[in-house]
Scaffold this motif. Sequence first.
Motif, PDB file in Angstrom:
ATOM      1  N   THR A 178      -3.666 -10.354 -11.781  1.00 40.12           N
ATOM      2  CA  THR A 178      -5.148 -10.007 -11.926  1.00 40.12           C
ATOM      3  C   THR A 178      -5.902  -9.487 -10.576  1.00 40.12           C
ATOM      4  N   ILE A 179      -5.270 -10.012  -9.428  1.00 41.66           N
ATOM      5  CA  ILE A 179      -5.870  -9.255  -8.389  1.00 41.66           C
ATOM      6  C   ILE A 179      -5.176  -7.783  -8.097  1.00 41.66           C
ATOM      7  N   GLN A 180      -4.228  -7.602  -8.512  1.00 37.07           N
ATOM      8  CA  GLN A 180      -3.515  -6.111  -8.494  1.00 37.07           C
ATOM      9  C   GLN A 180      -4.550  -5.403  -9.304  1.00 37.07           C
ATOM     10  N   ASN A 181      -4.745  -5.964 -10.483  1.00 38.78           N
ATOM     11  CA  ASN A 181      -5.854  -5.069 -11.489  1.00 38.78           C
ATOM     12  C   ASN A 181      -7.105  -4.895 -10.880  1.00 38.78           C
ATOM     13  N   MET A 182      -7.483  -5.624  -9.908  1.00 38.70           N
ATOM     14  CA  MET A 182      -8.856  -5.711  -9.489  1.00 38.70           C
ATOM     15  C   MET A 182      -8.834  -5.013  -7.946  1.00 38.70           C
ATOM     16  N   ARG A 183      -7.981  -4.231  -7.521  1.00 36.72           N
ATOM     17  CA  ARG A 183      -7.933  -3.767  -6.352  1.00 36.72           C
ATOM     18  C   ARG A 183      -9.109  -3.110  -5.707  1.00 36.72           C
ATOM     19  N   GLU A 184      -9.527  -2.518  -6.474  1.00 37.10           N
ATOM     20  CA  GLU A 184     -10.967  -1.834  -5.891  1.00 37.10           C
ATOM     21  C   GLU A 184     -12.086  -2.869  -5.376  1.00 37.10           C
ATOM     22  N   LYS A 185     -12.215  -3.799  -5.965  1.00 41.13           N
ATOM     23  CA  LYS A 185     -13.215  -4.971  -5.794  1.00 41.13           C
ATOM     24  C   LYS A 185     -12.826  -5.492  -4.503  1.00 41.13           C
ATOM     25  N   PHE A 186     -11.608  -5.970  -4.629  1.00 41.99           N
ATOM     26  CA  PHE A 186     -11.200  -6.472  -3.287  1.00 41.99           C
ATOM     27  C   PHE A 186     -11.271  -5.658  -2.013  1.00 41.99           C
ATOM     28  N   GLU A 187     -10.978  -4.391  -2.290  1.00 42.68           N
ATOM     29  CA  GLU A 187     -11.106  -3.554  -1.147  1.00 42.68           C
ATOM     30  C   GLU A 187     -12.511  -3.264  -0.566  1.00 42.68           C
ATOM     31  N   GLU A 188     -13.394  -3.138  -1.621  1.00 41.50           N
ATOM     32  CA  GLU A 188     -14.872  -3.029  -1.214  1.00 41.50           C
ATOM     33  C   GLU A 188     -15.257  -4.280  -0.607  1.00 41.50           C
ATOM     34  N   ALA A 189     -14.847  -5.653  -0.828  1.00 47.28           N
ATOM     35  CA  ALA A 189     -15.385  -6.614  -0.204  1.00 47.28           C
ATOM     36  C   ALA A 189     -14.409  -6.965   0.929  1.00 47.28           C
ATOM     37  N   ASP A 190     -13.614  -6.020   1.458  1.00 45.52           N
ATOM     38  CA  ASP A 190     -12.713  -6.004   2.697  1.00 45.52           C
ATOM     39  C   ASP A 190     -12.162  -7.442   2.639  1.00 45.52           C
ATOM     40  N   VAL A 191     -11.382  -7.818   1.308  1.00 48.23           N
ATOM     41  CA  VAL A 191     -10.481  -8.874   1.239  1.00 48.23           C
ATOM     42  C   VAL A 191      -8.982  -8.322   1.011  1.00 48.23           C
ATOM     43  N   VAL A 201      -5.382  -7.457  -0.334  1.00 48.69           N
ATOM     44  CA  VAL A 201      -4.799  -7.923  -1.623  1.00 48.69           C
ATOM     45  C   VAL A 201      -3.340  -8.223  -1.225  1.00 48.69           C
ATOM     46  N   PRO A 202      -2.710  -9.218  -1.885  1.00 50.60           N
ATOM     47  CA  PRO A 202      -1.494  -9.616  -1.502  1.00 50.60           C
ATOM     48  C   PRO A 202      -0.545  -8.656  -1.986  1.00 50.60           C
ATOM     49  N   ASN A 203       0.596  -8.766  -1.339  1.00 52.46           N
ATOM     50  CA  ASN A 203       1.720  -7.403  -1.748  1.00 52.46           C
ATOM     51  C   ASN A 203       3.165  -7.986  -1.159  1.00 52.46           C
ATOM     52  N   LYS A 204       3.295  -9.244  -0.859  1.00 54.46           N
ATOM     53  CA  LYS A 204       4.401  -9.693  -0.434  1.00 54.46           C
ATOM     54  C   LYS A 204       4.846 -11.080  -0.885  1.00 54.46           C
ATOM     55  N   ILE A 205       5.895 -11.448  -1.764  1.00 53.95           N
ATOM     56  CA  ILE A 205       6.285 -12.749  -2.187  1.00 53.95           C
ATOM     57  C   ILE A 205       7.361 -13.062  -1.749  1.00 53.95           C
ATOM     58  N   VAL A 206       7.644 -14.433  -1.543  1.00 59.77           N
ATOM     59  CA  VAL A 206       9.135 -14.983  -1.310  1.00 59.77           C
ATOM     60  C   VAL A 206       9.138 -15.974  -2.178  1.00 59.77           C
ATOM     61  N   MET A 207      10.382 -15.793  -2.842  1.00 61.40           N
ATOM     62  CA  MET A 207      10.699 -16.940  -3.787  1.00 61.40           C
ATOM     63  C   MET A 207      11.884 -17.734  -3.266  1.00 61.40           C
ATOM     64  N   ARG A 244       5.926 -16.164   8.110  1.00 55.14           N
ATOM     65  CA  ARG A 244       4.574 -15.839   8.179  1.00 55.14           C
ATOM     66  C   ARG A 244       4.074 -14.542   7.665  1.00 55.14           C
ATOM     67  N   ARG A 245       5.045 -13.461   7.423  1.00 52.00           N
ATOM     68  CA  ARG A 245       4.638 -12.374   6.982  1.00 52.00           C
ATOM     69  C   ARG A 245       4.383 -12.300   5.265  1.00 52.00           C
ATOM     70  N   PHE A 246       4.709 -13.438   4.556  1.00 52.86           N
ATOM     71  CA  PHE A 246       4.366 -13.519   3.228  1.00 52.86           C
ATOM     72  C   PHE A 246       3.170 -14.210   2.610  1.00 52.86           C
ATOM     73  N   ASP A 247       2.137 -13.310   1.989  1.00 49.54           N
ATOM     74  CA  ASP A 247       0.957 -13.998   1.637  1.00 49.54           C
ATOM     75  C   ASP A 247       1.084 -14.831   0.465  1.00 49.54           C
ATOM     76  N   THR A 248       2.570 -14.651  -0.468  1.00 51.11           N
ATOM     77  CA  THR A 248       2.463 -15.385  -1.562  1.00 51.11           C
ATOM     78  C   THR A 248       3.925 -16.088  -1.414  1.00 51.11           C
ATOM     79  N   ARG A 249       3.930 -17.483  -1.745  1.00 47.57           N
ATOM     80  CA  ARG A 249       5.170 -18.149  -1.867  1.00 47.57           C
ATOM     81  C   ARG A 249       5.333 -18.872  -3.044  1.00 47.57           C
TER      82      ARG A 249
END
Length: 276
Positions: free
Chosen positions: A48-61, A63-69, A183-188
Amino acid sequence: MTNRRNIRLPKSKGIETATVYTPNECLKKIKHIVLQENNRLIVEEFITIQNMREKFEEADVSVPNKIVMFGPPGTGKTLTAFYLAHRLELPLIVVRLDAIIHSHLGETGSNIRKIFEYAKLAPCVLFLDEFDAIARARDSIDEVKEMARVVNTLLQCLDEFQGDSTFIAATNLEEELDHAVWRRFDTRMTYGLPGKAELGLFLAKLIGDSTDDQALIEQATEFLEGCSFADIEQIILKAKRKMIIEDSVMSYDKIVDGHTAYNPRSSRREAEALYA
């Protein structure tokens, strides 16, 4: 968007450093995927966040792009990478550890940097399994500090990772990862052996075309509790082969025979002891 045709995967000593799967090829891999509920929610929010990139960038928030499993083998980590690539409509780049890890001083770090540079230029899902092979805690490394330098390079690459690509790392040995890497991963995402609900769904997908007997699926669910998704897939595959050889239908006995023949090593008790 960058023209992918003009960007080539890096090579190491003439060997491709990764294998590429198109979104359609990823779809073929995930027809039986069952995500545990907590991971399903994480994945859906991530998409959902990836599909709303522009809104997140406009809000200066950011976007997660690193996942560790992390979690036991055979619990769906690799399949999740295929699933995400398909849903994001991006190619999946599966890094080959045998190609990027090199005995010559500095080569491994150089190969890591090249594959991350590729992902910056060509939007993709970059997947690195057995992540602990290059991200092990620096204070536990004895090898002439070369692997410590590799971890430093990896940290720099993670810090500089930008653009439309997603990086996914998977490991069965999360406790051995360097704390700075964590610490570099925003999604676990934490993986475990499937419970009864996931087992039932998975078995229905695997043998649904062989039987409409819900009682059989429930019986098999009870019997196979404690196995991983990967183990169950192999057990049912053996049962299906026997079904074809005998020109018969799926049965509980065939599933038991498949279990005996495959002899899965994993059990819930063993996994809980390892990942408690």
